[in-house]
Scaffold this active site. Sequence first.
Site, PDB file in Angstrom:
ATOM      1  CD  GLN A  48      -3.400  -4.467   6.348  1.00  0.00           C
ATOM      2  OE1 GLN A  48      -3.626  -3.597   5.935  1.00  0.00           O
ATOM      3  NE2 GLN A  48      -3.830  -5.700   6.116  1.00  0.00           N
ATOM      4  CE  LYS A  82      -3.607  -2.493   2.155  1.00  0.00           C
ATOM      5  NZ  LYS A  82      -4.478  -2.861   3.548  1.00  0.00           N
ATOM      6  CG  ASP A 141      -9.349  -0.488   5.013  1.00  0.00           C
ATOM      7  OD1 ASP A 141      -9.025  -0.724   4.076  1.00  0.00           O
ATOM      8  OD2 ASP A 141      -8.689  -0.628   6.189  1.00  0.00           O
TER       9      ASP A 141
HETATM   10  N1  GUN Z   1      -6.717  -7.135   6.202  1.00  0.00           N
HETATM   11  C1  GUN Z   1      -7.202  -7.992   5.265  1.00  0.00           C
HETATM   12  N2  GUN Z   1      -7.869  -7.125   4.318  1.00  0.00           N
HETATM   13  C2  GUN Z   1      -7.742  -5.927   4.777  1.00  0.00           C
HETATM   14  C3  GUN Z   1      -8.079  -4.731   4.266  1.00  0.00           C
HETATM   15  O1  GUN Z   1      -8.450  -4.384   2.983  1.00  0.00           O
HETATM   16  N3  GUN Z   1      -7.888  -3.770   4.956  1.00  0.00           N
HETATM   17  C4  GUN Z   1      -7.285  -3.684   6.120  1.00  0.00           C
HETATM   18  N4  GUN Z   1      -7.135  -2.582   6.798  1.00  0.00           N
HETATM   19  N5  GUN Z   1      -6.980  -4.909   6.711  1.00  0.00           N
HETATM   20  C5  GUN Z   1      -7.294  -5.971   5.861  1.00  0.00           C
END
Ligand code: GUN
Length: 292
Positions: free
Chosen positions: A95, A51, A118
């Site tokens: 995350q 990211k 998100d």
């Molecule tokens: N863990 C697995 N997929 C995601 C996601 O799309 N965003 C976040 N923040 N954590 C995750």
Amino acid sequence: MLLDGKQVSQVVKTTLKTQTDELLQRGKRAPHLAAVLVGNDGASETYVANKVKSCAEIGFRSTLIRLDGDTSEQTLLEQIRILNMDEAIDGILVQLPLPKQISEQRIIEAISPAKDVDGFSPVSVGKLVQGLETFVPATPFGMMLLLEHYNIDTKGKHAVVIGRSNIVGRPMSILLSSNLPKGNCTVTICHSHTHNLAEICREADIIVAALGRPGFVTGDMVKEGAVVLDVGITRVKDDTAKSGFRLKGDVNFEEVSAKAAAITPVPGGVGPMTIVGLMKNTLDAYRRKLDT
Ligand code: GUN
């Protein structure tokens, strides 16, 4: 046909870079994403690193905040409050998964809905369900972009979503059933209690496999000509790989690709599209705030 998320994500990223360059030329600041990583889970490290790297490629700013695995919920909530108030931050992502001493729900609810890139907060999910403008969770968003790019016909089709997680299955089922360019499907959600899952899948024009069980969808479960989106990214041991593992999807690619009209590979399918979903949300958060 292979649904090449790697290639499509590059196309979208190029567009995002152009849009960011234009902002900078007009004297504006760059969009800024804050990512919070608690602990050092191997997969989470990789996702967050990707990211941050993607932000740099597009010209976004990013700030990575790393906290110890034994961080308290209070400390994380305080960090989120700081990011919520920081005018220079447009998007916040924490995350997941979080260590067990921290309630994921409380953390998600603490993120300002205006910065919830998100799309996991109850406010964002509520808006999604009601068809209002919001942040669409990145993985479902990325899959919708993929369906758009390849102009897959969805109207009136039967879509079967396997998995009902808040991150993927549930929001994807909502999008596919919504009145959107690549929606208007009749949607069935399957999960661990579903009877006759194989039979239901055989009736599907579109299958979204998001249950996290490698190789679960086999050739006999898929109708000739179906479109198959594979969200699985389970790490399986592989001594021939430098990392010691390789990624395996929820779909048995060899069997299913022989019958499907279109299918995403793993890796290089849904994964790269997830990143661009997040990047688009970050730009949207910036635009909504600065009205540019
Ligand atoms: N863990 C697995 N997929 C995601 C996601 O799309 N965003 C976040 N923040 N954590 C995750």
